[in-house]
Design an enzyme around this catalytic site. Structure first.
Site, PDB file in Angstrom:
ATOM      1  N   LYS A  54       0.842  -1.202   0.000  1.00 48.41           N
ATOM      2  CA  LYS A  54       0.000   0.000   0.000  1.00 48.41           C
ATOM      3  C   LYS A  54       0.876   1.251   0.000  1.00 48.41           C
ATOM      4  O   LYS A  54       0.625   2.192  -0.755  1.00 48.41           O
ATOM      5  CB  LYS A  54      -0.922  -0.001   1.226  1.00 48.41           C
ATOM      6  CG  LYS A  54      -2.101  -0.955   1.078  1.00 48.41           C
ATOM      7  CD  LYS A  54      -2.834  -1.213   2.385  1.00 48.41           C
ATOM      8  CE  LYS A  54      -3.902  -2.278   2.166  1.00 48.41           C
ATOM      9  NZ  LYS A  54      -4.502  -2.790   3.391  1.00 48.41           N
ATOM     10  N   GLN A  98      -4.977  -1.399   9.532  1.00 46.82           N
ATOM     11  CA  GLN A  98      -4.867  -2.739   8.956  1.00 46.82           C
ATOM     12  C   GLN A  98      -5.492  -3.776   9.894  1.00 46.82           C
ATOM     13  O   GLN A  98      -5.156  -3.837  11.077  1.00 46.82           O
ATOM     14  CB  GLN A  98      -3.380  -3.066   8.703  1.00 46.82           C
ATOM     15  CG  GLN A  98      -3.134  -4.381   8.009  1.00 46.82           C
ATOM     16  CD  GLN A  98      -3.646  -4.390   6.569  1.00 46.82           C
ATOM     17  OE1 GLN A  98      -3.466  -3.451   5.817  1.00 46.82           O
ATOM     18  NE2 GLN A  98      -4.291  -5.478   6.182  1.00 46.82           N
ATOM     19  N   ASP A 121     -11.368   2.761   3.968  1.00 50.77           N
ATOM     20  CA  ASP A 121     -11.763   1.345   3.883  1.00 50.77           C
ATOM     21  C   ASP A 121     -13.281   1.205   3.817  1.00 50.77           C
ATOM     22  O   ASP A 121     -13.798   0.127   3.485  1.00 50.77           O
ATOM     23  CB  ASP A 121     -11.245   0.584   5.124  1.00 50.77           C
ATOM     24  CG  ASP A 121     -10.126  -0.395   4.771  1.00 50.77           C
ATOM     25  OD1 ASP A 121      -9.950  -0.696   3.573  1.00 50.77           O
ATOM     26  OD2 ASP A 121      -9.443  -0.848   5.706  1.00 50.77           O
TER      27      ASP A 121
END
Ligand code: NDP
Length: 300
Positions: A54, A98, A121
């Site tokens: 990422k 994460q 997200d």
């Protein structure tokens, strides 16, 4: 094989190129550089790989990448304090924590502490509600990537029968909402669904997000249907040598490709789209934060 292969790798490269173009325009015309903060707690090897990837792709499209690596025993209070700082930082337009988090941390509490406008997200309860009611939201990256590929392949999805196999909060449910938003007739199947093969046979679009290697065989697929395989499963591959493994999806690729009209491969299908959509969400969040028009074709 008769199906068209939907090349997620090429599609993702195209999305990243569009993001990079938009980032350049934001810098040149407005002096703004989008920034994505990624928070990793602990040393889970798979998470470390994702976070590295990422960060690399974020800088490659010209955005700022801020990595926050915290020890596995970080307290909830310290993690929430970091999120509060990132929420308040005008240089940070997207925040991603994460998952999975170590067991002592409450994932719902942590995710819902992120400013929904920076929740790239799309897991914050506000974004879930906005998506469910058809309002502008941040959309979870994997389903967004699937939707982009489906729109590109079909043009309009209106009136098509879609079956989503899997009802997780990160893939199955938001995928179903997005397909509903595009006027598909949507069925969500799961482990308790009766006669799954027959349910899947009715679908013009099948999205498999189950986590079971090659579970969907070709004889479940309606001829000409589009098959989107979200699954990423590592299985033994003795044919490659002792101890070797390979990645497979949730659908049995060879038999499904005989019947389907189009199919995503694993690897090289949905997988590469997830990070590309994370970058797309970050640039969208940055535009919204600055009251600027959103990039076309990078949101739901
Ligand atoms: P979850 O384990 O959270 O959910 C799996 C779903 O599949 C559940 O709803 C479960 O039903 C359903 N299911 C399990 N077994 C069956 C069965 N025999 N028949 C029908 N349904 C079944 O998984 P995720 O949604 O997180 O992930 C799904 C897959 O997608 C995994 O392989 C994962 O690795 C992959 N993935 C890929 C991503 C990418 O970037 N490409 C991103 C995220 C995930 P029930 O609810 O009844 O238990």
């Amino acid at each position: 094989m008769s199906a068209t292969i939907i090349d997620g790798k090429a599609f993702a490269a195209n999305v990243r190129a569009k993001v990079a173009e938009h980032v350049t325009r934001l810098k040149d015309d407005h002096g703004i550089k989008p920034g994505l903060a990624v928070v990793l707690v602990g040393e889970d090897p798979a998470s470390q790989v994702y976070v590295r990837s990422k960060g690399k792709q974020t800088t490659e499209v010209g955005m700022n990448s801020y990595e926050h690596k915290l020890n596995a025993d970080t307290s909830e209070a310290d993690l929430l304090a970091l999120i509060a700082r990132l929420n308040a930082d005008p240089e940070v337009h997207g925040i991603l924590v994460q998952l999975p988090l170590p067991g002592h941390l409450n994932e719902d509490l942590v995710i819902n502490a992120i400013d929904p406008a920076k929740d790239v997200d799309g897991f914050h309860i506000s974004n879930v509600g906005l998506l469910g009611t058809g309002q502008k939201s941040m959309v979870p990256c994997t389903p967004l990537g699937c939707l982009m590929m489906l729109r590109d392949h079909h043009g309009s999805l209106s009136g098509l029968n879609a079956v989503v196999v899997g009802r997780s909060n990160i893939v199955g449910k938001p995928m179903a909402q997005l397909l509903l938003g595009d006027s598909c007739t949507v069925t969500i199947a799961h482990s308790r669904t009766k006669d799954l093969p027959e349910v899947v046979r009715g679908a013009d679009i099948v999205v498999a997000a189950v986590g079971r290697p090659e579970m969907v065989p070709g004889d479940w697929i309606k001829p000409g249907a589009t098959v989107i395989d979200v699954g990423i499963n590592r299985i033994d591959a003795p044919e490659k040598g002792d101890g070797k493994t390979r990645l497979v999806g949730d659908v049995h690729f060879e038999s499904c490709a005989e019947v389907a009209g189009a199919i995503t491969p694993v690897p090289g299908g949905v997988g590469p789209m997830t990070i590309a959509c994370l970058l797309a969400n970050t640039v969208t969040a940055c535009c919204r934060a600055n009251g600027l028009p959103e990039p076309q074709g990078l949101t739901a």
